[in-house]
Design a protein around this motif. Structure first.
Motif, PDB file in Angstrom:
ATOM      1  N   LYS A 150       0.993  -1.268  -0.013  1.00 42.91           N
ATOM      2  CA  LYS A 150       0.055  -0.030   0.158  1.00 42.91           C
ATOM      3  C   LYS A 150       0.943   1.267   0.018  1.00 42.91           C
ATOM      4  O   LYS A 150       0.255   2.286  -0.464  1.00 42.91           O
ATOM      5  N   VAL A 167      -7.663   6.087   8.932  1.00 46.28           N
ATOM      6  CA  VAL A 167      -7.513   4.700   8.588  1.00 46.28           C
ATOM      7  C   VAL A 167      -6.272   4.333   8.507  1.00 46.28           C
ATOM      8  O   VAL A 167      -5.279   4.949   8.273  1.00 46.28           O
ATOM      9  N   LYS A 197      -3.534   0.937   8.115  1.00 38.79           N
ATOM     10  CA  LYS A 197      -3.378  -0.225   7.083  1.00 38.79           C
ATOM     11  C   LYS A 197      -2.174  -0.802   7.252  1.00 38.79           C
ATOM     12  O   LYS A 197      -1.083  -0.163   7.417  1.00 38.79           O
ATOM     13  N   VAL A 244      -6.834  -3.699   7.084  1.00 36.02           N
ATOM     14  CA  VAL A 244      -7.311  -2.139   7.111  1.00 36.02           C
ATOM     15  C   VAL A 244      -8.325  -2.040   8.124  1.00 36.02           C
ATOM     16  O   VAL A 244      -9.276  -2.609   8.374  1.00 36.02           O
ATOM     17  N   GLU A 250      -4.007   6.964   7.001  1.00 38.19           N
ATOM     18  CA  GLU A 250      -4.397   8.095   5.873  1.00 38.19           C
ATOM     19  C   GLU A 250      -5.525   8.631   6.622  1.00 38.19           C
ATOM     20  O   GLU A 250      -6.398   8.054   7.245  1.00 38.19           O
ATOM     21  N   ASP A 251      -6.130   9.830   6.040  1.00 40.64           N
ATOM     22  CA  ASP A 251      -7.273  10.526   6.273  1.00 40.64           C
ATOM     23  C   ASP A 251      -8.379   9.519   5.818  1.00 40.64           C
ATOM     24  O   ASP A 251      -8.454   8.819   4.588  1.00 40.64           O
ATOM     25  N   LEU A 299     -11.864   8.865   4.224  1.00 37.99           N
ATOM     26  CA  LEU A 299     -12.749   9.756   3.157  1.00 37.99           C
ATOM     27  C   LEU A 299     -14.189   9.069   3.339  1.00 37.99           C
ATOM     28  O   LEU A 299     -14.184   8.177   3.867  1.00 37.99           O
ATOM     29  N   GLU A 310     -18.391   3.928  -2.415  1.00 36.57           N
ATOM     30  CA  GLU A 310     -17.375   3.163  -3.295  1.00 36.57           C
ATOM     31  C   GLU A 310     -17.706   2.888  -4.673  1.00 36.57           C
ATOM     32  O   GLU A 310     -18.859   2.040  -4.652  1.00 36.57           O
ATOM     33  N   LYS A 361     -19.533  -5.020   0.385  1.00 30.35           N
ATOM     34  CA  LYS A 361     -18.411  -5.688   1.310  1.00 30.35           C
ATOM     35  C   LYS A 361     -18.867  -6.019   2.809  1.00 30.35           C
ATOM     36  O   LYS A 361     -18.373  -6.918   2.939  1.00 30.35           O
ATOM     37  N   LEU A 390      -8.787   4.860  -3.445  1.00 27.67           N
ATOM     38  CA  LEU A 390      -8.501   4.440  -2.198  1.00 27.67           C
ATOM     39  C   LEU A 390      -7.379   3.336  -2.219  1.00 27.67           C
ATOM     40  O   LEU A 390      -6.667   3.029  -1.200  1.00 27.67           O
ATOM     41  N   GLU A 391      -7.406   2.393  -3.329  1.00 30.69           N
ATOM     42  CA  GLU A 391      -6.378   1.402  -3.354  1.00 30.69           C
ATOM     43  C   GLU A 391      -6.426   1.121  -4.897  1.00 30.69           C
ATOM     44  O   GLU A 391      -7.495   1.074  -5.555  1.00 30.69           O
TER      45      GLU A 391
HETATM   46  P1  AMP Z   1      -8.035  -0.994   0.805  1.00 26.70           P
HETATM   47  O1  AMP Z   1      -7.716  -2.533   0.933  1.00 26.70           O
HETATM   48  O2  AMP Z   1      -7.105  -0.273   0.936  1.00 26.70           O
HETATM   49  O3  AMP Z   1      -9.119  -0.710  -0.372  1.00 26.70           O
HETATM   50  O4  AMP Z   1      -9.308  -1.058   2.057  1.00 26.70           O
HETATM   51  C1  AMP Z   1     -10.145  -1.659   2.190  1.00 26.70           C
HETATM   52  C2  AMP Z   1     -11.488  -0.840   2.632  1.00 26.70           C
HETATM   53  O5  AMP Z   1     -11.336  -0.082   3.354  1.00 26.70           O
HETATM   54  C3  AMP Z   1     -11.873  -0.140   1.235  1.00 26.70           C
HETATM   55  O6  AMP Z   1     -12.659  -0.639   0.245  1.00 26.70           O
HETATM   56  C4  AMP Z   1     -12.861   0.876   1.994  1.00 26.70           C
HETATM   57  O7  AMP Z   1     -14.145   0.499   2.466  1.00 26.70           O
HETATM   58  C5  AMP Z   1     -12.096   1.161   3.438  1.00 26.70           C
HETATM   59  N1  AMP Z   1     -11.124   2.225   3.194  1.00 26.70           N
HETATM   60  C6  AMP Z   1      -9.685   1.997   2.866  1.00 26.70           C
HETATM   61  N2  AMP Z   1      -9.058   3.521   2.842  1.00 26.70           N
HETATM   62  C7  AMP Z   1     -10.235   4.287   3.181  1.00 26.70           C
HETATM   63  C8  AMP Z   1     -10.145   5.757   3.426  1.00 26.70           C
HETATM   64  N3  AMP Z   1      -8.877   6.485   3.256  1.00 26.70           N
HETATM   65  N4  AMP Z   1     -11.336   6.064   3.972  1.00 26.70           N
HETATM   66  C9  AMP Z   1     -12.418   5.622   4.269  1.00 26.70           C
HETATM   67  N5  AMP Z   1     -12.403   4.263   3.974  1.00 26.70           N
HETATM   68  C10 AMP Z   1     -11.388   3.722   3.484  1.00 26.70           C
END
Ligand code: AMP
Ligand code: GLY
Length: 425
Positions: free
Chosen positions: A103, A142, A144, A154, A186-187, A189, A193, A215, A283-284
Motif C-alpha cells: 500500500k 484509516v 493499514k 485495514v 491516511e485520512d 474519506l 465506493e 463488502k 482508495l487502493e
Molecule cells: P483497501 O484495501 O485499501 O481498499 O481498504 C479496504 C476498504 O477499507 C475499502 O474498500 C474502504 O471501504 C475502506 N477504506 C480504505 N481506505 C479508506 C479511506 N481512506 N477512507 C475511508 N475508507 C477507506
C-alpha cells in the motif's frame, strides 16, 4: 488453443465460462478450480503458488495462454516465472503487482502520478506511528498494514484510541506478520465506493464498465467486512462523465507512471474509488479482477474475452476492435456458509442447482464448492455467486433472487438487498 486459468473462486469460474465460449479455444483448464469450473472446464490439482508444477503442466499440455485470477501468485512473481520460460501469461509482473502488494508503494505511485487520493503517512514501527497519532488532531483516520492481508489489514477508525489499537495490532502484535512491517495511516474519506477496472498492456487501456460491490455482511451495508457479498454492473452513480474523469485523471496517469518507473503494468488495473463530495479519490489499486465484480461484468461482455486478454499480453491493445457490452445490467448475489466471515463448516450437500440454472438470464458461478461422491458440497465461506442479467437492475435482481430461492444447504444465507444502492442512485 488451450487456456489455463489459475485460482478457485467465483471470479475464476466466470473467467472459465467466458473463455470457454471463445471459438478459438478448444480446452480450458483451471488450477485448482471448484465444482463449477469442473463442469465448464477441466480442473487440475495444482496450487496457484506452485509455479514449477504449473509451468510443467503448461509445457506438457501445450497451453498457449495462462490467466491469473488471484493476487497472491501475482505478488509472488508467477508472471516473471512464466516469462522466463517464454510462456504467455495474463497479469502484471511481480514488480508491477506491488501496486496491490504494498500500500505504501501504491500511495507513492499515486502521489507521483498526481492522482487524487487520501493524504497519508508511512511508518516503519509502532512508536513513530503512535507519536504521529498522538500529535495530530483527533479525527477519523484509516490505519493499514502495508502488505497483503487477505482484506483484513485495514482499520477504519472513528478516533485516536481506535487508531492506536490498530497500530498495536499491526506493528506490535504482528497480527499480519511481515505485511505489517510498514504501516500506512491516511485520512478517512466519506462517500460511496465504486470499482473501476481497466485491462492494459502497459501503454493502452480498455476501461471496463463500472461496478459496485457490497463488502459488508449485513443488509444495509452493516456488520463485518467480507470478501464481497454481491455486486452489480453498471453502477449508475458512476456516470459516463465520471467514468471519463476516472479514466483520464486516475487510470491513464497510473499506467504512465508505472511505465516511467520501469514497472510496466500489464493485466487488470482495478481502482477502488471513493466518490466524495470533492470528486473521486483512489482508495487502493488491485492488480486483478475484482471478485464478485468480475462475475457481474463478464455477464455483460459480448466480445471474445480471449482476444482482449491476448491483445494485452502481446502489447497490442491499440489494435483491438471496440469491445462490445450488453446494455443489460447484471447482478451477482453471493450465497455464503453459516458463520462466514468467521468460522464455518464445509462439506454440506448443496441442492437445487439445476433448478436455479434454469431460471432465465441466470448463471450460477461456484466459489467455495467441491464434489464428493458425485454430489456438489460446500467448501468455503463464499459458496456461490448467483448472477443474472435483465433489462434493468431490478429485473436482474429479481431473477438472481428467484434462482437463490431454489438453492439450499444447511446454513446457506445471503444478503437480501444486493443492488438496492443502485436503485437509490
Ligand atoms: P483497501 O484495501 O485499501 O481498499 O481498504 C479496504 C476498504 O477499507 C475499502 O474498500 C474502504 O471501504 C475502506 N477504506 C480504505 N481506505 C479508506 C479511506 N481512506 N477512507 C475511508 N475508507 C477507506
Ligand atoms: N470485491 C473486492 C475485491 O475483489 O477486492
Amino acid at each position: 488453443m488451450k487456456v489455463l486459468i489459475i485460482g478457485s473462486g467465483g471470479r475464476e469460474h466466470a473467467l472459465a465460462w467466458k473463455i470457454a465460449q471463445s471459438p478459438r479455444v478448444d480446452r480450458v483448464f483451471v488450477a485448482p478450480g471448484n465444482a463449477g469450473t469442473a463442469s465448464e472446464a477441466e480442473n487440475v490439482d495444482i496450487s496457484p503458488t506452485d509455479f514449477a508444477r504449473l509451468i510443467k503442466f503448461v509445457k506438457q499440455n501445450d497451453v498457449r495462454l495462462t490467466v491469473v485470477g488471484p493476487e497472491q501468485p501475482l505478488v509472488a512473481g508467477i508472471v516473471d516465472a512464466f516469462a522466463a520460460e517464454k510462456l504467455r501469461i495474463f497479469g502484471p509482473s511481480k514488480a508491477a503487482a506491488e501496486l496491490e502488494g504494498s500500500k505504501s508503494f501504491c500511495k507513492n505511485v499515486l502521489r507521483q502520478a498526481d492522482v487524487p487520493t487520501a493524504d497519508y503517512h508511512v511508518f516503519r514501527d509502532h512508536d513513530s506511528a503512535a507519536t504521529y497519532l498522538a500529535e495530530r488532531e483527533d479525527r477519523p483516520i484509516v490505519v493499514k498494514a502495508d502488505g497483503l492481508a487477505a482484506g483484513k489489514g485495514v482499520f477504519v477508525c472513528q478516533n485516536r484510541d481506535d487508531a492506536l489499537e490498530a497500530v498495536r495490532r499491526i506493528a506490535r502484535d504482528k497480527e499480519f506478520g511481515a505485511a505489517g512491517n510498514h504501516i500506512v495511516i491516511e485520512d478517512r474519506l466519506d462517500g460511496e465506493e465504486a470499482s473501476v477496472m481497466a485491462i492494459t498492456d502497459g501503454r493502452t487501456i480498455v476501461t471496463l464498465p463500472p461496478a459496485q460491490d457490497h463488502k459488508r455482511a449485513g443488509d444495509g451495508d452493516t456488520g463485518p467486512n467480507t470478501g464481497g457479498m454481491g455486486a452489480y454492473s453498471p453502477a449508475p452513480r458512476v456516470t459516463p462523465e465520471l467514468l471519463a474523469t476516472i479514466e483520464e485523471r486516475m487510470l491513464v496517469p497510473t499506467v504512465h507512471a508505472m511505465k516511467r518507473n520501469r514497472r510496466p503494468f500489464r493485466g487488470v488495473l482495478y481502482a477502488g474509488v471513493m466518490l466524495t463530495n470533492q470528486g473521486p479519490r483512489v482508495l487502493e489499486y488491485n492488480a486483478r479482477f475484482g471478485d464478485p465484480e468480475c462475475q457481474a461484468i463478464l455477464m455483460r461482455l459480448k466480445s471474445d474475452l480471449v482476444d482482449l486478454l491476448e491483445a494485452a499480453v502481446d502489447g497490442q491493445l491499440d489494435r483491438l476492435e471496440r469491445v462490445e457490452w450488453s446494455p443489460d445490467p447484471a447482478v451477482c448475489v453471493v450465497m455464503a456458509s453459516r458463520g462466514y466471515p468467521g468460522n464455518y463448516e464445509r462439506g454440506l450437500p448443496i441442492r437445487g442447482l439445476e433448478i436455479a440454472a434454469s431460471v432465465p438470464g441466470v448463471k450460477v458461478f461456484h466459489a467455495g464448492t467441491t464434489t464428493r461422491q458425485g454430489q456438489v458440497v460446500t467448501d468455503g465461506g463464499r459458496v456461490l455467486g448467483v448472477t443474472a442479467s435483465g433489462a434493468s437492475i431490478s429485473a436482474a435482481k429479481l431473477q438472481a433472487y428467484t434462482a437463490v430461492k431454489a438453492i439450499r444447504w444447511d446454513g446457506a444465507w445471503c444478503r437480501k438487498d444486493i443492488s438496492d444502492r443502485a436503485l437509490e442512485a
